[in-house]
Design a protein around this motif. Sequence first.
Motif, short mmCIF file in Angstrom:
data_model
loop_
_atom_site.label_atom_id
_atom_site.label_comp_id
_atom_site.label_asym_id
_atom_site.label_seq_id
_atom_site.Cartn_x
_atom_site.Cartn_y
_atom_site.Cartn_z
N VAL A 83 0.84 -1.19 0.00
CA VAL A 83 0.00 0.00 0.00
C VAL A 83 0.87 1.25 0.00
N SER A 118 -0.30 -1.31 6.87
CA SER A 118 -1.50 -2.06 6.56
C SER A 118 -1.43 -3.43 7.22
N TYR A 138 -4.99 5.83 -2.11
CA TYR A 138 -4.14 4.72 -1.70
C TYR A 138 -4.08 3.71 -2.84
N ILE A 145 -6.06 -0.44 6.20
CA ILE A 145 -5.07 0.59 5.91
C ILE A 145 -5.08 1.61 7.03
#
Length: 462
Positions: free
Chosen positions: A418, A429, A456, A438
Motif C-alpha cells: 500500500v 496495513s 491509496y 489501511i
Amino acid sequence: MKKLFAIFFLSLIFSDLQAQKKYEANWESIDSRPVPTWFEDAKFGIFIHWGLFSVPAWGPTAKDGVGIYDRYSEWYWKGISDPNRKSYAAFTKFHNNTFGKDFKYQDFTKDFKCELFDPNEWAKVFDDAGAKYVVLTSKHHEGYTLWPSKEAWNWNSVDLNPHRDLAGDLMKSVRDKGLRMGYYYSLYEWFNPLYKENVNKYVDEHMIPQMKDLVNRYKPDVLWTDGEWDHPSETWKSTAFLSWLYNESPAKNDIVVNDRWGKETRAKHGGIYTTEYDLVHDQNSTGMEINHPWEECRGIGSSFGFSRNEMLDDYSTSEQLIHILVDKVARGGNLLLNIGPAADGTIPVIMQQRLRDIGKWLKVNGDAIYGTRKWTNAPKIEKENTIYFTAKGKDLYVITTKWQESPITVSGVKSGKVQLLGFNGAVKSSVKAGKLIITPPALSPAKNPCDYAWVYKIENVL
C-alpha cells in the motif's frame, strides 16, 4: 515469447476483422460497434460552449427561481423569442432592458469578434488541466457555425465576424498538444425556415451534408450530437449517417459518438450514454449503475455558455469538481466538464482557476483515474459516499474524498503493498478477518501530497 507473439497475432486478427466489418443502417448493427478504447481510458474531457450566445452572455440563475435546465445562456435566442413561456420571461426582460425590443439576435454578430482568441493558449489550459480530449460546439441550436460551412452561408464565423475558422484553428492547437478533439453538433436549428417547413428536406439537403463536411474536413475524434428530441431517429436518418461514419468516413476507426440521435435513443442507442447535470431522462443518475461506456457533462457554473449573471455561489468549487470526477470514474464513466468562453475569445479566470486545480490534483493522482475501470467488487456508491474504488490491471485504488483519521477497511482484498500517492513515506496495513486494513499516515501541511481527495494504491491484488 511464443505466448506473447500469439497474443499479438490474435490482436492483429481482431483489429483486421473490426476494420473489415460493415455496419448496416439499423440500430442492432450500429450498436454492435465497440466504443473505441481511448475514450474509456481518457476519463476527463473539456466541453466548450461558444457562439453568438457568448455576446449577450446572460441567463437566469437560481436567484431568478428557474430550474437548472432553464439557466442555459446558450438558449438566449430561444428565450427572447418565446416571452409567454414562464421560464423564458427573464430572458425577454433582460434583452429589452439592455438592448431594446428592436434589437435582433442577428445583430450580435458584429460583436462576436474573438479578438483575444489564442487557440494555443486554450490548448495549454486544457493540457495543464489534465484533460485528454476536447469537444467544441461547432454549431449550437442557433445554426451559426464555427467553421466555413456552405450550408450555413453568411451565418458562420468565416463569412461574418470574426472571419476565422475557429473550429479548425482550435483543432490544430489541441492536437498539437497530443489531445483528442471533437465537435458538438446540433441536429435541429430553432429558426431555420427549411427545418420548420420541411424537416425531411432539411435532413437531406442541410443537416447530413453539413455533418459529413465537418467529419471530412477535420476528422474529429468525437461527434457529440444534441437537439434530437423533436423527432425519432428515423426522421433524422441517424442509422444511415452512422453507417457512413463507421464504414466510409476518414474518422471511422477512432471516432466516438453519443446517444443523442433521436427522441427515443438516449441511454439506448448510439455510442456512449450521456448524463447532464446528473440527469438522464429527468431521472437523477447519482449512484445509478450504468453498465455501458458513459459520460457526465456539466458546466463549472449552472450554464454551459458564459453567463455574466452568475455569481460565485453559482460556480462549483475545485473540491466539488474533483469529487464529481472521482464519482464518475469510480462508476465507470467520464467527466466532460464545460467552460464558456467570452465573446472576445478569453476563458474566464475563475474557470481557468478551477481547471488548474483539477490539473494539479491529477498530476499527483492521475494513476487512479486514467486508464482505470470500475472495480467490480466495489460496494454500492451512495449519495454521501466518501470512499471510492478504481481498478487498473492488478492494482486497486482507494480514493477518499474526506481525509480518514481512522483505519480504512477494504473488503475482498487480503494483501498487497500500500502506498499513498504523492506521499514520500510508508503506509501501514494489516489483514484482519480476511480484510485489508489501511492505517492512514500522520500528515503535516508540509507533507500533504494534495488537496480535496487522497488515493491509496494497493499493488498486485487483483
